[in-house]
Design an enzyme around this catalytic site. Structure first.
Site, PDB file in Angstrom:
ATOM      1  N   GLN A   1     -17.888  26.840   8.746  1.00  0.00           N
ATOM      2  CA  GLN A   1     -18.040  28.225   9.172  1.00  0.00           C
ATOM      3  C   GLN A   1     -18.017  29.133   7.958  1.00  0.00           C
ATOM      4  OE1 GLN A   1     -15.050  29.544  11.924  1.00  0.00           O
ATOM      5  NE2 GLN A   1     -16.145  31.426  12.459  1.00  0.00           N
TER       6      GLN A   1
ATOM      7  N   VAL B   1     -21.904  26.134  11.423  1.00  0.00           N
ATOM      8  CA  VAL B   1     -22.736  24.931  11.442  1.00  0.00           C
ATOM      9  C   VAL B   1     -22.102  23.907  12.377  1.00  0.00           C
ATOM     10  CG1 VAL B   1     -23.795  23.106  10.056  1.00  0.00           C
ATOM     11  CG2 VAL B   1     -23.478  25.382   9.072  1.00  0.00           C
TER      12      VAL B   1
ATOM     13  N   ASP C   1     -24.614  30.730  -4.883  1.00  0.00           N
ATOM     14  CA  ASP C   1     -23.352  30.349  -4.221  1.00  0.00           C
ATOM     15  C   ASP C   1     -23.085  28.854  -4.393  1.00  0.00           C
ATOM     16  OD1 ASP C   1     -20.998  30.723  -2.886  1.00  0.00           O
ATOM     17  OD2 ASP C   1     -21.863  30.758  -0.876  1.00  0.00           O
TER      18      ASP C   1
END
Length: 713
Positions: free
Chosen positions: A17, A23, A135
């Protein structure tokens, strides 16, 4: 049950999450194939539409084994929310791997290299498509087990990704605190306004932190109290990191930062691999974007490591295992120089053994022609001299064993128990290293002693051959003396030459006498061999690893119970009592592991290292002695050959003189008449002497063949 036209899933099957999406593990309605679905929450729709569509566009352009595949974009039945249907990675993320107690001190060397290879390949595909991820972190690197049983890591979560070429910049903020470039951290976390722009190298910073985390099991930059609890110091550490440093830790409140340019001793990487990455990390963990490497150099340097082969070497003088990372096309001379850098054994002194036999290598060959080595079957290296064994470098695991508090706090107890289990794994690995070191010590010593015994035997044969050679020369000297006595009146010079020959023989005898008796050394080696064989038997029956593993299995069961209780808001009275007993049992098992390690493993290892040091000194003395004896024998051979040549020259000279005498008196041939004038009698003696010399020629040839076979120059 949530679903799309082709897939369905349950909310309980959540895989992860984030801020804008969750997901889940889903299944194809027809085939049952498992996939991952990314479902966006309401916050995601507050973003600009082009930002919402960016992830769809990014994934649609990417196609690489190290990037999670996008299968389809579908909509849910009721809300019409867009859902990403992606490749399901059943083994979790790199973060979940690192959170396992077994990997609390970092990944194994082989697994770490797989991570590096996969991340580098995936990032290379992104740069080829002009994409910056923004990221990168262990949680966004998924793991899949391939058909060959090896891990495959895949980059995922492209919600922050965007198109960006090497010369372009951006100002928007994305990323995760601990892995965020300090310039972005200042604006995103500390909320301090700055007008800095960011380029593609911000991904390199995140990769550097990720690689350090994977290698060591911990973050490189840690303020006192933790990164999330001391954000100002966290930024200070990352922004003010000195050149060359790869980690900084604040151990006391308001205390100084302990900087280091080396990976910690608890890291599971070998020295050969550590040095490679210790040269890369400072150049991507660079706060100044202008000084940071570009991706081209990063790819070049990392692939330079990944393309190398590994040669395993155990240094007998150091009592240490080494891994030599080298290109297959490099020469053996380069390999020996790299060995010298790690072992401090100069190339000209390096002696290798492989599978019980001396392993001569040619410096002109390429490395890939060397025999294949493994962690369990390395080359055994020895040098002519030793400064004393260094042994395995390790941190005492006792420092990593935390104490369980008497009070019951399921959250804290779970965390502490995980750390205890992690410390046991590390203790087990150190134990295996110490036992492996002892095994290699004894294996190498056994091979080396056997080789020295054979060398002693060869020296005995050499000395015997040289003595026979000497005796033959003495026999010739005796016969030649009689001839000289007959010819003394003829030539004072010849008489002087004969005296010189006797002196030469006496000097040769003096040299031979100085060669001490090698069988004594062979007996000493036989005694050492018995000791080594006895120690090998003790290693084979050692039970320390088995006992530790037995404790670890019990501790893992308790840890699993603690993980379950962690999610319970409150324990019943009975459960609390059981929890307390589990804590006591866990503590006792931890003490037992430490006791086995400290009072059994370490003590035996120290005794073995001390015995090895003593044996190495003895063997070095014997080796030096044999070298000296061999040198003496070689000198004797040279002198004997010189003496033999001088005798032959003298006999030839006298023969010519006697032949001239026979020509003057042709009616008295020395071959038919033994009586006559002194000159004719001397000629007959000369002929007999030369015939007698033929009788010892066979013995001389035999001795010379032995000497040459035994490499006496």
């Amino acid at each position: 049950m949530p679903s799309t036209p082709n897939y369905l899933w349950e909310l309980e099957d959540q895989l992860g999450q984030g801020a804008t999406a969750s997901v889940y593990k889903a299944r194809n309605k027809k085939s049952g194939e498992e996939v991952a679905v990314k479902v966006f929450n309401n916050s995601s729709y507050l973003r600009p539409f082009e930002v919402q569509m960016r992830e769809f566009e990014m994934l649609g352009k990417l196609n690489h084994i190290n990037i999670v595949k996008l299968f389809a974009v579908e909509e849910t039945g009721n809300t019409k929310q867009k859902v990403l249907i992606m490749e399901y990675c059943s083994s979790g993320s790199l973060l979940s791997v690192l959170e396992e107690p077994e990997n609390a001190f970092g990944l194994s060397e082989s697994e770490f290299l797989i991570v590096v290879q996969c991340v580098v390949a995936g990032m290379n595909h992104l740069r080829e498509n002009g994409i910056v991820h923004r990221d990168i972190k262990p949680g966004n690197i998924m793991r899949l087990i391939g058909e060959d049983g090896r891990s495959i890591y895949k980059l995922t979560d492209f919600g922050a990704a965007r198109k960006l070429q090497d010369d372009e910049t951006f100002m928007s903020l994305y990323g995760t605190e601990e892995y965020l470039h300090p310039d972005m951290y200042e604006r995103a976390v500390l909320r301090k306004p700055n007008q800095k722009v960011y380029g593609v190298t911000v991904d390199l910073w995140s990769i550097g932190v990720t690689f350090y985390h994977a290698a060591c099991g911990s973050l490189p930059f840690i303020p006192y109290g933790g990164p999330r609890n001391n954000k100002e110091i966290m930024h200070k550490i990352t922004a003010e990191k000195p050149p060359g440093a790869i980690a900084g830790v604040q151990r006391k409140e308001n205390g100084p930062i302990d900087w280091t340019s080396k990976l910690p001793v608890t890291c599971r990487l070998s020295e050969g691999l550590r040095t490679q990455f210790e040269a890369i990390l400072p150049n991507i963990l660079e706060a100044d974007q202008e000084k940071c490497w570009g991706f081209d150099q990063f790819f070049a340097e990392t692939n330079n490591i990944l393309e190398r082969m590994v040669v395993h070497v155990f240094s007998l003088p150091q009592a240490r295992v080494h891994k030599i990372y080298i290109h297959h096309y490099n020469s053996v001379a380069v390999f020996m120089d790299m060995v010298a850098n790690q072992t401090r054994v100069a190339p000209e002194r390096q002696i290798y053994f492989y599978e019980g036999h001396p392993y001569p290598i040619s410096t002109t060959l390429q490395v890939h022609h060397l025999s294949m080595t493994t962690e369990h079957y390395p080359f055994i290296l020895n040098g002519c001299e030793s400064e004393g064994p260094i042994g395995v470098t390790y941190k005492d695991p006792a420092f990593d064993f935390p104490r369980l508090l008497p009070s019951v706090d399921v959250s804290i107890d779970c965390s502490v128990s995980k750390n205890i289990v992690s410390a046991v794994y590390q203790t087990l690995r150190v134990t295996e290293s110490l036992l492996t070191c002892q095994e290699f010590i004894l294996r190498g010593m056994y091979w080396f002693i056997e080789n020295l015994k054979a060398e002693c035997h060869r020296i005995v044969e050499k000395k015997s051959a040289v003595m026979s050679y000497y005796n033959c020369m003495c026999s010739l000297e005796s016969r030649n003396t009689r001839l000289y006595n007959a010819a003394y009146k003829e030539s004072a010079t010849d008489n002087q030459d004969q005296g010189d020959c006797r002196k030469k023989l006496q000097l040769i005898w003096n040299t031979l006498s100085s060669c001490s008796h090698s069988p004594d050394k062979e007996s000493m080696l036989g005694f050492l061999l018995l000791e080594v064989t006895k120690d090998q038997d003790h290693i084979r029956v050692d039970t320390s690893i088995g006992r530790m593993k037995h404790c670890l299995q019990k501790m893992q069961v308790i840890f699993k119970q603690f993980k379950k209780r962690k999610h319970q808001q409150r324990l019943s009275y009975n459960d609390e009592q059981i929890h307390k007993l589990d804590k006591i049992n866990l503590g006792n098992l931890a003490k037992k592991v430490l006791t086995i390690f400290q009072e059994d493993v370490v003590q035996k290892y120290q005794v073995a290292l001390s015995a090895h040091s003593s044996r190495m000194r003895t063997i070095t003395e014997i080796q030096n002695h044999l070298g000296i004896v061999n040198g003496y024998l070689s000198a004797c051979v040279q002198d004997l050959r010189s003496y033999e040549e001088s005798v032959n020259n003298t006999v030839d000279r006298l023969a010519q003189r006697m032949q001239q005498t026979c020509l003057v008196q042709p009616n008295h041939s020395p071959l038919t008449s033994y009586h006559g004038p002194p000159q004719q009698e001397l000629a007959v003696r000369l002929i007999k002497l030369r015939d007698q010399m033929k009788s010892v020629s066979y013995e001389l040839e035999k001795n010379n063949s032995i000497i040459e076979r035994l490499n006496i120059s």
